[in-house]
Design a protein around this motif. Structure first.
Motif, PDB file in Angstrom:
ATOM      1  N   LYS A   1       0.851  -1.243  -0.068  1.00 24.72           N
ATOM      2  CA  LYS A   1      -0.006   0.074  -0.017  1.00 24.72           C
ATOM      3  C   LYS A   1       0.774   1.125   0.121  1.00 24.72           C
ATOM      4  O   LYS A   1       0.532   2.227  -0.730  1.00 24.72           O
ATOM      5  CB  LYS A   1      -0.835   0.161   1.168  1.00 24.72           C
ATOM      6  N   LEU A   2       1.861   1.262   0.774  1.00 30.40           N
ATOM      7  CA  LEU A   2       2.858   2.295   0.720  1.00 30.40           C
ATOM      8  C   LEU A   2       3.495   2.583  -0.544  1.00 30.40           C
ATOM      9  O   LEU A   2       3.655   4.002  -1.035  1.00 30.40           O
ATOM     10  CB  LEU A   2       3.853   2.003   1.819  1.00 30.40           C
ATOM     11  N   GLN A   3       3.972   1.547  -1.233  1.00 31.57           N
ATOM     12  CA  GLN A   3       4.537   1.479  -2.562  1.00 31.57           C
ATOM     13  C   GLN A   3       3.457   2.203  -3.548  1.00 31.57           C
ATOM     14  O   GLN A   3       3.714   3.090  -4.475  1.00 31.57           O
ATOM     15  CB  GLN A   3       4.858   0.371  -3.063  1.00 31.57           C
TER      16      GLN A   3
ATOM     17  N   ALA B   1      -1.424  19.194  -6.583  1.00 31.95           N
ATOM     18  CA  ALA B   1      -0.834  17.735  -6.321  1.00 31.95           C
ATOM     19  C   ALA B   1      -1.523  16.941  -5.219  1.00 31.95           C
ATOM     20  O   ALA B   1      -1.989  15.794  -5.287  1.00 31.95           O
ATOM     21  CB  ALA B   1       0.728  17.784  -5.991  1.00 31.95           C
ATOM     22  N   VAL B   2      -1.838  17.643  -4.130  1.00 38.90           N
ATOM     23  CA  VAL B   2      -2.744  17.270  -2.951  1.00 38.90           C
ATOM     24  C   VAL B   2      -4.185  16.851  -3.555  1.00 38.90           C
ATOM     25  O   VAL B   2      -4.552  15.557  -3.351  1.00 38.90           O
ATOM     26  CB  VAL B   2      -3.021  18.148  -1.861  1.00 38.90           C
ATOM     27  N   SER B   3      -4.870  17.820  -4.371  1.00 36.20           N
ATOM     28  CA  SER B   3      -6.209  17.338  -4.772  1.00 36.20           C
ATOM     29  C   SER B   3      -6.134  15.998  -5.772  1.00 36.20           C
ATOM     30  O   SER B   3      -7.018  15.245  -5.807  1.00 36.20           O
ATOM     31  CB  SER B   3      -6.434  18.522  -5.598  1.00 36.20           C
ATOM     32  N   TYR B   4      -4.939  15.997  -6.698  1.00 35.91           N
ATOM     33  CA  TYR B   4      -5.008  14.939  -7.567  1.00 35.91           C
ATOM     34  C   TYR B   4      -4.664  13.628  -6.782  1.00 35.91           C
ATOM     35  O   TYR B   4      -5.088  12.223  -7.048  1.00 35.91           O
ATOM     36  CB  TYR B   4      -4.060  15.012  -8.721  1.00 35.91           C
ATOM     37  N   LEU B   5      -3.741  13.736  -5.974  1.00 32.12           N
ATOM     38  CA  LEU B   5      -3.439  12.405  -5.061  1.00 32.12           C
ATOM     39  C   LEU B   5      -4.554  11.951  -4.409  1.00 32.12           C
ATOM     40  O   LEU B   5      -4.885  10.857  -4.367  1.00 32.12           O
ATOM     41  CB  LEU B   5      -2.377  12.781  -4.087  1.00 32.12           C
ATOM     42  N   THR B   6      -5.632  12.768  -3.819  1.00 35.05           N
ATOM     43  CA  THR B   6      -6.681  12.456  -3.264  1.00 35.05           C
ATOM     44  C   THR B   6      -7.619  11.863  -4.011  1.00 35.05           C
ATOM     45  O   THR B   6      -8.287  10.921  -3.747  1.00 35.05           O
ATOM     46  CB  THR B   6      -7.486  13.703  -2.402  1.00 35.05           C
ATOM     47  N   SER B   7      -7.628  12.287  -5.259  1.00 33.26           N
ATOM     48  CA  SER B   7      -8.739  11.654  -6.018  1.00 33.26           C
ATOM     49  C   SER B   7      -8.200  10.438  -6.861  1.00 33.26           C
ATOM     50  O   SER B   7      -8.851   9.395  -6.941  1.00 33.26           O
ATOM     51  CB  SER B   7      -8.882  12.678  -7.451  1.00 33.26           C
TER      52      SER B   7
ATOM     53  N   VAL C   1      -5.491   8.541   4.677  1.00 37.41           N
ATOM     54  CA  VAL C   1      -4.055   9.173   4.421  1.00 37.41           C
ATOM     55  C   VAL C   1      -4.277  10.491   5.267  1.00 37.41           C
ATOM     56  O   VAL C   1      -5.026  11.563   4.791  1.00 37.41           O
ATOM     57  CB  VAL C   1      -3.504   9.376   2.960  1.00 37.41           C
ATOM     58  N   PRO C   2      -3.757  10.604   6.338  1.00 38.03           N
ATOM     59  CA  PRO C   2      -3.588  11.820   6.879  1.00 38.03           C
ATOM     60  C   PRO C   2      -2.843  12.912   6.247  1.00 38.03           C
ATOM     61  O   PRO C   2      -2.108  12.671   5.489  1.00 38.03           O
ATOM     62  CB  PRO C   2      -2.977  11.417   8.386  1.00 38.03           C
TER      63      PRO C   2
END
Length: 102
Positions: free
Chosen positions: A36-38, A65-71, A82-83
């Motif tokens: 999962k971390l990978q 980047a945060v928005s895209y990573l969240t999606s 993910v905190p």
């Protein structure tokens, strides 16, 4: 099949089965967590590359980047929580990795 059953009974009788089972459970949990971390690290790299191409300015890139990573996380189906601090660390690590690749 009966040989396997006999071995399991012998291990249980000797008190060895429980420690072996606990070791295997811990091993499998750590393997799943590492996978999962990978996946998260890969998603973070994708998010940074996406943000680099879509916006300018470091704060805007970070927010993108945060928005895209969240999606990516939500659409992955992995049910990851993910905190914010871990999200920031993932993105910062991805930025450093991508800078070192260039």
């Amino acid at each position: 099949m009966s040989k396997i059953f006999e071995i399991v009974i012998a291990l249980y009788s000797a008190g060895i089965l429980l420690p072996i089972a606990l070791f295997l459970i811990r091993f499998l949990k750590s393997k799943v967590k590492n996978q999962k971390l990978q996946v998260l690290a890969t998603y973070a790299e994708q998010a940074v590359v996406y943000a680099e191409s879509k916006t300018t300015g470091s704060e805007a890139k970070y927010n993108e980047a945060v928005s895209y990573l969240t999606s990516l996380i939500k659409n992955s189906g992995l049910k990851l929580n993910v905190p914010d601090e871990q999200m920031k660390a993932l993105i910062e690590e991805a930025v450093l990795l991508l800078k070192n690749k260039i």
